[in-house]
Design a protein around this motif. Structure first.
Motif, short mmCIF file in Angstrom:
data_model
loop_
_atom_site.label_atom_id
_atom_site.label_comp_id
_atom_site.label_asym_id
_atom_site.label_seq_id
_atom_site.Cartn_x
_atom_site.Cartn_y
_atom_site.Cartn_z
N GLY A 135 1.77 -8.02 10.04
CA GLY A 135 2.99 -7.17 10.32
C GLY A 135 4.35 -7.80 10.14
N ALA A 136 5.28 -7.13 9.90
CA ALA A 136 6.44 -7.50 9.97
C ALA A 136 7.61 -6.61 10.13
N ALA A 137 9.02 -6.72 10.52
CA ALA A 137 9.94 -6.00 11.00
C ALA A 137 10.28 -4.93 10.00
N GLY A 138 10.22 -5.53 8.65
CA GLY A 138 10.72 -4.88 7.73
C GLY A 138 9.55 -3.84 6.73
N HIS A 139 8.53 -3.95 7.55
CA HIS A 139 7.08 -3.30 6.83
C HIS A 139 6.72 -2.12 7.65
N VAL A 140 5.67 -1.46 7.25
CA VAL A 140 5.05 -0.38 7.93
C VAL A 140 4.52 -0.69 9.55
N CYS A 141 3.75 -1.78 9.50
CA CYS A 141 3.51 -2.30 10.85
C CYS A 141 4.53 -3.25 11.32
N TRP A 142 5.55 -2.77 11.80
CA TRP A 142 6.87 -3.54 11.99
C TRP A 142 6.91 -4.26 13.37
N ASN A 143 6.10 -3.84 14.25
CA ASN A 143 5.91 -4.58 15.53
C ASN A 143 4.41 -4.67 15.95
N VAL A 144 4.33 -5.53 17.06
CA VAL A 144 2.95 -5.90 17.43
C VAL A 144 2.28 -4.33 17.69
N GLU A 186 3.62 9.26 8.48
CA GLU A 186 2.68 9.23 7.23
C GLU A 186 2.38 7.97 6.48
N ALA A 187 3.68 6.92 6.91
CA ALA A 187 3.41 5.67 6.47
C ALA A 187 2.35 4.75 6.96
N LEU A 188 2.04 5.19 8.31
CA LEU A 188 1.07 4.47 9.12
C LEU A 188 -0.15 4.68 8.69
N GLN A 189 -0.48 6.27 8.52
CA GLN A 189 -1.70 6.77 8.17
C GLN A 189 -2.22 6.28 6.75
N THR A 190 -1.14 6.22 5.86
CA THR A 190 -1.43 5.33 4.41
C THR A 190 -1.76 4.21 4.57
N VAL A 191 -1.18 3.31 5.37
CA VAL A 191 -1.99 1.76 5.68
C VAL A 191 -3.21 1.94 6.10
N ILE A 192 -3.18 2.79 7.22
CA ILE A 192 -4.69 2.72 8.00
C ILE A 192 -5.93 3.27 7.01
N ALA A 193 -5.53 4.32 6.34
CA ALA A 193 -6.55 4.65 5.35
C ALA A 193 -6.78 3.71 4.15
N ASN A 231 12.84 0.08 5.42
CA ASN A 231 13.26 1.50 4.90
C ASN A 231 12.96 2.58 5.92
N PRO A 232 13.78 3.35 6.53
CA PRO A 232 13.41 4.12 7.52
C PRO A 232 11.76 4.97 7.26
N LEU A 233 11.75 5.15 6.23
CA LEU A 233 10.32 5.68 5.95
C LEU A 233 9.18 5.08 6.38
N PRO A 275 0.77 -1.29 0.19
CA PRO A 275 -0.20 -0.05 -0.04
C PRO A 275 0.76 1.14 -0.08
N VAL A 276 2.13 1.27 0.36
CA VAL A 276 3.04 2.22 0.29
C VAL A 276 3.94 2.50 -1.15
N HIS A 277 3.58 1.48 -1.93
CA HIS A 277 4.65 1.51 -3.00
C HIS A 277 4.54 2.93 -3.95
N SER A 278 5.73 3.16 -4.20
CA SER A 278 6.10 4.59 -5.19
C SER A 278 5.14 4.62 -6.32
N ASP A 279 4.91 3.60 -7.01
CA ASP A 279 4.01 3.48 -8.18
C ASP A 279 2.66 3.36 -7.73
N LYS A 280 1.78 4.40 -7.65
CA LYS A 280 0.50 4.63 -7.41
C LYS A 280 -0.41 3.76 -8.14
N GLN A 281 0.03 3.52 -9.43
CA GLN A 281 -0.70 2.54 -10.25
C GLN A 281 -0.74 1.19 -9.63
#
Length: 279
Positions: free
Chosen positions: A155-164, A128-135, A121-123, A76-82
């Motif tokens: 969830g996954a450590a390398g993703h937006v929802c990175w912990n419990v 912003e990343a979390l709110q994009t996922v929530i929406a 990725n630190p982003l 859901p946070v891919h840079s290619d919006k298509q």
């Protein structure tokens, strides 16, 4: 307890071949990822309809194979919006036809700003990343409700929802009863926290009480400063402790041996079953 495998981990293509492999291995449940084992179904919108989904669901049901989860993972946070819009469309399509496929829940992870690599990725850890996922998942949950289905979030450590805690925050913000959790303990681990894996399991079981729909079961080793996934029983995990905790949480849990393939399928199934029966 029910043991399941992903359809594309079976090592075969086509519905009849998959059913034959499942029977040969004594497996009666699958995490269905249609576009990864059926050549006639692509990862794109308008690939599903009433006819092909009913045919798949009926064939699996007639063979005595249950479908506890449908996978339609997208970033859901891919840079290619298509690509994001395509992922949302495909996800909704699977929700629409989920009942035909023999299931009522479709799942995805929460993505990464590293796009198709799905790595840290630190982003990913920004507001912003979390709110994009929530929406995004709020939209999916609303659509799922309209067709009588559920959404699974992983969830996954390398993703937006990175912990419990972050996944819990997202689910609380979405505020929909039809959002469930796909719990993958290995996913939450990295080089710094892997020794505390039982504490992380305890945290997840407590925080997501009543929300966990399915458990992904993996094992791992720590080598050259990195974690590497291996088949259950071949790594460092204490499965007597892990499975006893899961069994106390849900004696009827579904355990998907995600990523277990080839010659490991049968012995790992046997191993998990024996440990479950013993604890």
């Amino acid at each position: 307890m029910q043991i399941a495998f992903r359809t594309h981990d079976l090592g075969v293509k086509g519905l009849e071949n998959a059913i034959e492999k499942l029977r040969a291995c004594g497996i009666s449940a699958v995490q269905l990822v249609a576009y990864k084992f059926l050549d006639e179904i692509k990862y794109a919108p308008d690939e599903l309809d009433g006819l092909n989904t009913t045919a798949i669901g009926t064939a699996l049901a007639d063979a005595g194979i249950m479908v506890p989860l449908i996978g339609a993972y997208f970033n859901p946070v891919h840079s290619d919006k298509q690509k994001v819009e395509r992922g949302i469309s495909v996800f909704k399509e699977y929700l629409k036809y989920s009942a035909n496929l023999g299931c009522n829940i479709v799942g995805s992870e929460t993505g990464s700003f590293n796009d198709d690599k799905w790595t840290y990725n630190p982003l990913n850890r920004t507001e912003e990343a979390l709110q994009t996922v929530i929406a995004t998942f709020k939209e999916l949950a609303a659509y799922a409700q309209s067709v009588g289905a559920f959404v699974g979030m992983e969830g996954a450590a390398g993703h937006v929802c990175w912990n419990v805690a972050t996944l819990k925050r997202a689910i609380d913000a979405i505020g929909a009863d039809n959002v469930k959790v796909i719990f993958d303990l290995y996913n939450y681990l990295d080089g710094e926290n892997y020794a505390r894996y039982l504490d992380i399991l305890d945290e997840g079981l407590e925080v997501f009480k009543g929300k966990i729909h399915i458990f992904h079961i993996k094992d791992c080793v720590f080598e050259d400063g990195k974690l590497r996934q291996v088949a259950p029983s071949k790594g460092m995990f204490d499965f007597e402790k892990i499975l006893s905790k899961i069994k106390a949480y849900d004696k009827d849990a579904t355990l998907v041996l995600e990523g277990t393939t080839g010659e490991d399928i049968v012995p790992c199934s046997k191993f998990i079953r024996e440990v479950w029966d013993r604890v």
